[in-house]
Design a protein around this motif. Structure first.
Motif, PDB file in Angstrom:
ATOM      1  N   PRO A   3       4.975   0.897  14.445  1.00 14.56           N
ATOM      2  CA  PRO A   3       4.207  -0.212  15.026  1.00 14.56           C
ATOM      3  C   PRO A   3       3.380  -0.915  13.946  1.00 14.56           C
ATOM      4  CG  PRO A   3       3.839   1.843  16.227  1.00 14.56           C
ATOM      5  CD  PRO A   3       4.629   2.171  15.012  1.00 14.56           C
ATOM      6  N   ASP A   4       3.098  -2.186  14.187  1.00 17.64           N
ATOM      7  CA  ASP A   4       2.324  -2.958  13.218  1.00 17.64           C
ATOM      8  C   ASP A   4       0.970  -2.324  12.931  1.00 17.64           C
ATOM      9  OD1 ASP A   4       4.247  -4.825  12.751  1.00 17.64           O
ATOM     10  OD2 ASP A   4       3.414  -6.332  14.113  1.00 17.64           O
ATOM     11  N   GLY A   5       0.368  -1.698  13.922  1.00 16.78           N
ATOM     12  CA  GLY A   5      -0.937  -1.067  13.732  1.00 16.78           C
ATOM     13  C   GLY A   5      -0.898   0.002  12.658  1.00 16.78           C
ATOM     14  N   ASP A   6       0.155   0.811  12.641  1.00 18.49           N
ATOM     15  CA  ASP A   6       0.290   1.856  11.619  1.00 18.49           C
ATOM     16  C   ASP A   6       0.465   1.242  10.234  1.00 18.49           C
ATOM     17  OD1 ASP A   6       0.128   3.719  13.628  1.00 18.49           O
ATOM     18  OD2 ASP A   6       2.274   4.196  13.633  1.00 18.49           O
ATOM     19  N   ARG A   7       1.258   0.213  10.137  1.00 20.20           N
ATOM     20  CA  ARG A   7       1.500  -0.450   8.854  1.00 20.20           C
ATOM     21  C   ARG A   7       0.221  -1.078   8.324  1.00 20.20           C
ATOM     22  NH1 ARG A   7       2.176  -5.526   7.802  1.00 20.20           N
ATOM     23  NH2 ARG A   7       2.616  -6.060   9.962  1.00 20.20           N
ATOM     24  N   ILE A   8      -0.506  -1.743   9.191  1.00 19.80           N
ATOM     25  CA  ILE A   8      -1.753  -2.394   8.797  1.00 19.80           C
ATOM     26  C   ILE A   8      -2.778  -1.359   8.366  1.00 19.80           C
ATOM     27  CG2 ILE A   8      -3.705  -3.744   9.682  1.00 19.80           C
ATOM     28  CD1 ILE A   8      -1.578  -5.280  11.378  1.00 19.80           C
ATOM     29  N   ALA A   9      -2.865  -0.254   9.083  1.00 20.09           N
ATOM     30  CA  ALA A   9      -3.804   0.815   8.709  1.00 20.09           C
ATOM     31  C   ALA A   9      -3.431   1.415   7.357  1.00 20.09           C
ATOM     32  CB  ALA A   9      -3.821   1.899   9.787  1.00 20.09           C
TER      33      ALA A   9
ATOM     34  N   ARG B  34      -4.441  -1.038   4.646  1.00 22.13           N
ATOM     35  CA  ARG B  34      -5.897  -1.023   4.488  1.00 22.13           C
ATOM     36  C   ARG B  34      -6.326   0.206   3.678  1.00 22.13           C
ATOM     37  NH1 ARG B  34      -7.443  -0.944   9.656  1.00 22.13           N
ATOM     38  NH2 ARG B  34      -7.150  -3.189   9.822  1.00 22.13           N
ATOM     39  N   SER B  35      -5.723   1.334   3.972  1.00 20.22           N
ATOM     40  CA  SER B  35      -6.040   2.561   3.253  1.00 20.22           C
ATOM     41  C   SER B  35      -5.659   2.453   1.775  1.00 20.22           C
ATOM     42  CB  SER B  35      -5.310   3.736   3.910  1.00 20.22           C
ATOM     43  OG  SER B  35      -5.560   4.928   3.213  1.00 20.22           O
ATOM     44  N   LEU B  36      -4.474   1.940   1.508  1.00 15.09           N
ATOM     45  CA  LEU B  36      -4.018   1.772   0.125  1.00 15.09           C
ATOM     46  C   LEU B  36      -4.906   0.780  -0.615  1.00 15.09           C
ATOM     47  CD1 LEU B  36      -2.035   2.332  -2.143  1.00 15.09           C
ATOM     48  CD2 LEU B  36      -0.542   0.567  -1.178  1.00 15.09           C
ATOM     49  N   ARG B  37      -5.266  -0.304   0.037  1.00 13.67           N
ATOM     50  CA  ARG B  37      -6.158  -1.296  -0.580  1.00 13.67           C
ATOM     51  C   ARG B  37      -7.495  -0.651  -0.946  1.00 13.67           C
ATOM     52  NH1 ARG B  37      -5.214  -5.211   2.661  1.00 13.67           N
ATOM     53  NH2 ARG B  37      -6.762  -4.678   4.207  1.00 13.67           N
ATOM     54  N   GLY B  38      -8.020   0.203  -0.079  1.00 15.20           N
ATOM     55  CA  GLY B  38      -9.275   0.907  -0.356  1.00 15.20           C
ATOM     56  C   GLY B  38      -9.165   1.812  -1.571  1.00 15.20           C
ATOM     57  N   VAL B  39      -8.046   2.515  -1.706  1.00 15.88           N
ATOM     58  CA  VAL B  39      -7.830   3.384  -2.863  1.00 15.88           C
ATOM     59  C   VAL B  39      -7.751   2.561  -4.143  1.00 15.88           C
ATOM     60  CG1 VAL B  39      -6.184   4.947  -3.982  1.00 15.88           C
ATOM     61  CG2 VAL B  39      -6.748   5.247  -1.568  1.00 15.88           C
ATOM     62  N   LEU B  40      -7.016   1.451  -4.120  1.00 16.82           N
ATOM     63  CA  LEU B  40      -6.883   0.615  -5.317  1.00 16.82           C
ATOM     64  C   LEU B  40      -8.212  -0.016  -5.716  1.00 16.82           C
ATOM     65  CD1 LEU B  40      -3.456  -1.121  -4.655  1.00 16.82           C
ATOM     66  CD2 LEU B  40      -3.944   0.854  -6.117  1.00 16.82           C
ATOM     67  N   GLU B  41      -9.043  -0.373  -4.739  1.00 18.27           N
ATOM     68  CA  GLU B  41     -10.362  -0.935  -5.047  1.00 18.27           C
ATOM     69  C   GLU B  41     -11.282   0.142  -5.622  1.00 18.27           C
ATOM     70  OE1 GLU B  41     -11.494  -2.795  -1.357  1.00 18.27           O
ATOM     71  OE2 GLU B  41     -10.104  -4.483  -1.699  1.00 18.27           O
ATOM     72  N   TRP B  42     -11.253   1.342  -5.043  1.00 19.73           N
ATOM     73  CA  TRP B  42     -12.040   2.449  -5.577  1.00 19.73           C
ATOM     74  C   TRP B  42     -11.590   2.776  -6.991  1.00 19.73           C
ATOM     75  CZ3 TRP B  42     -10.132   7.134  -7.262  1.00 19.73           C
ATOM     76  CH2 TRP B  42     -11.105   8.046  -7.685  1.00 19.73           C
ATOM     77  N   LEU B  43     -10.297   2.807  -7.228  1.00 21.05           N
ATOM     78  CA  LEU B  43      -9.755   3.115  -8.544  1.00 21.05           C
ATOM     79  C   LEU B  43     -10.204   2.091  -9.589  1.00 21.05           C
ATOM     80  CD1 LEU B  43      -7.963   5.179  -9.950  1.00 21.05           C
ATOM     81  CD2 LEU B  43      -5.980   3.807  -9.316  1.00 21.05           C
TER      82      LEU B  43
ATOM     83  N   LEU C 272      -2.942   3.590 -11.857  1.00 17.37           N
ATOM     84  CA  LEU C 272      -3.979   2.858 -12.577  1.00 17.37           C
ATOM     85  C   LEU C 272      -3.573   1.412 -12.839  1.00 17.37           C
ATOM     86  CD1 LEU C 272      -4.992   5.680 -15.036  1.00 17.37           C
ATOM     87  CD2 LEU C 272      -6.506   4.596 -13.367  1.00 17.37           C
ATOM     88  N   HIS C 273      -2.296   1.179 -13.071  1.00 16.33           N
ATOM     89  CA  HIS C 273      -1.821  -0.179 -13.348  1.00 16.33           C
ATOM     90  C   HIS C 273      -2.003  -1.123 -12.162  1.00 16.33           C
ATOM     91  CE1 HIS C 273       1.572   1.723 -11.335  1.00 16.33           C
ATOM     92  NE2 HIS C 273       1.916   0.499 -10.962  1.00 16.33           N
ATOM     93  N   ALA C 274      -2.147  -0.586 -10.971  1.00 23.30           N
ATOM     94  CA  ALA C 274      -2.269  -1.400  -9.763  1.00 23.30           C
ATOM     95  C   ALA C 274      -3.705  -1.478  -9.256  1.00 23.30           C
ATOM     96  CB  ALA C 274      -1.372  -0.836  -8.661  1.00 23.30           C
TER      97      ALA C 274
END
Length: 101
Positions: free
Chosen positions: A7-13, A16-25, A69-71
């Protein structure tokens, strides 16, 4: 359930999680390294127009070697002007398992 039927909800979540990791990194690892490399006081390097990007050899240790790290960066920032807060917009990344290698 495979990705094509999730479902789209799982993909969006997941995005969002991956974006949070990349921003923290970016904040925890990449930006401090790029700032230390900077020849301009007060900020990470950003290439001038027409200049080639500098190369960085990442030598992550331990569990850090599992992270991209490259991302790292804030990929959803509006184009607030150069340089963007992403590794890909500032350097060409390579990896090596050890400094000796």
């Amino acid at each position: 359930m495979d990705e094509s039927t999730a479902p789209d909800g799982d993909r969006i979540a997941a995005q969002r999680s991956l974006r949070g990791v990349l921003e923290w990194l970016w904040e925890a690892a990449a930006e401090p390294v790029l700032t230390a490399m900077s020849t301009t006081p007060g900020g990470p390097p950003g290439p001038d127009a027409g200049e080639p990007l500098p190369r960085v050899w990442w030598v992550p240790g331990g569990l850090m070697g599992l992270l991209p790290l490259h991302a790292a960066g804030f990929h959803t920032d509006p184009g607030a002007g150069p340089p963007r807060r992403t590794v890909m917009d500032r350097v060409i990344s390579s990896y090596t398992p050890t400094v000796r290698a």
